[in-house]
Design a protein around this motif. Sequence first.
Motif, PDB file in Angstrom:
ATOM      1  N   ARG A  14       0.829  -1.205   0.000  1.00 23.59           N
ATOM      2  CA  ARG A  14       0.000   0.000   0.000  1.00 23.59           C
ATOM      3  C   ARG A  14       0.864   1.257   0.000  1.00 23.59           C
ATOM      4  O   ARG A  14       0.545   2.230  -0.698  1.00 23.59           O
ATOM      5  CB  ARG A  14      -0.927   0.000   1.221  1.00 23.59           C
ATOM      6  N   ASP A  17       2.279   1.669  -3.445  1.00 20.00           N
ATOM      7  CA  ASP A  17       1.192   2.092  -4.342  1.00 20.00           C
ATOM      8  C   ASP A  17       0.872   3.563  -4.155  1.00 20.00           C
ATOM      9  O   ASP A  17       0.589   4.283  -5.123  1.00 20.00           O
ATOM     10  CB  ASP A  17      -0.064   1.247  -4.092  1.00 20.00           C
ATOM     11  N   ASP A  18       0.879   4.043  -2.901  1.00 21.63           N
ATOM     12  CA  ASP A  18       0.635   5.463  -2.642  1.00 21.63           C
ATOM     13  C   ASP A  18       1.662   6.344  -3.345  1.00 21.63           C
ATOM     14  O   ASP A  18       1.330   7.392  -3.910  1.00 21.63           O
ATOM     15  CB  ASP A  18       0.671   5.744  -1.136  1.00 21.63           C
TER      16      ASP A  18
END
Length: 428
Positions: A14, A17-18
């Motif tokens: 995550r 991905d951010d």
Amino acid sequence: MAAEVEAHKLLVRRCVDDLKKLDGASRYQVATFIPSIQKLGDLNLKLLRLPKSLSEDVADVMAQQGAAELLAQALTSLSDKDSPVPDANTRLINATVSILMSYTDFSPALGRAVGQCGTIKHLLDILKHQPLWERSKTEPAILRLLVNTVSLLGNLSREPENRACFRQSNAVPVMQEMLKKDNVEVRLAALQVIALVLEESDCDPLGETNTTNELLQAISRPSVYGRYKSVGVIIYLTEELLEMLAMLSVCWPVRRKIYEAGAVAPLVQSLRQGRSVEKLHAVTTLSRLSRDPGTCSQMRQEGQLHCPIWSTNQNQLRERAAVSWGSVVLRAVKGFISCCSSSRSKEVQARLAGVPKWQEGDVQAWLEESSLGAYCPNFTQIDGRILHSLLEIRQQAPEFFAMVAREVGGFHRLEDFLKFLDAVEKLH
């Protein structure tokens, strides 16, 4: 623990991905970059608390998600024409280097990926920027950045695929300057890079520095297994320190320094108490030290004085049985064997006169006759001449003989090893 690892992997994905979702132009601006990089930084503490094998699993996710390219680009994008670490971006660069250092420490895949992104040259530019070193005298954050930068380069130098890039970037002179810095972490990390990327030559990469003594002092301390680094302090595994010493010993001017620094005793201690890979690095260094005519006689005395007694740790023996070290160990010990057994017994030579003429098949036939046929695959590169050398050193250094024979033979049962010793006895 499995659930914790999976949760950690998910958080890493995550965070990366951010970073990917940020707009290209604004990706490395403070307001947008800080939140995502801070999340990755917070995960460092969790990474260090995991067992090493699980940490490797988590760190590999960074490579799989393409974090190497993102973070490598961050380092160059946050720099400017006047400085690789502008004041406004010091915090971000420090966080990025820290994250790369932690995760490449556990993931060889990430280390290889980072090394292929042009990062090595940029990290060297950071170390060559003299104003940063001036600031490091009064600013702890800058000092930590420089220490982490050298440590990150040490991680990257572990990967053989990266070493050509180190050489092309002329890293050794930069690391030689690091050996003069007033910080032991910087000096040891720089020594690691020099050891791993140096090619055999007549040069003396250590100069007048005292780093050989520091390396031996680190080797002599209690072993640390399972963790390379902890928060705020660099911890080297004993096998890593011994590898550094072995790699440095390819350079002949360094061998004398290694010997004069008192290397034989801690190296023999590693032969007695170390794990397989530590024994291999130690005996490699001893073999190379024995090549110097100026140290050969002293090496013989110390080798006989400190002969290691083999430890019958059954878990180690089973592990070793799965992987034959035979030819590697034999190549390493030949120099040390010839050094320590130069005063050869004529009586032993007479009684073993036929053994040097044995071919490989004769050695295996002898094992079969001794009910040790299961170990024949471990002796495929041992002919009568090599076996004879081992038998000769047995007279002067029986414990050393036992260590070498066990490493080569991979005997995983004590009774089999005793049977081997009985077969050796019958040859006399």
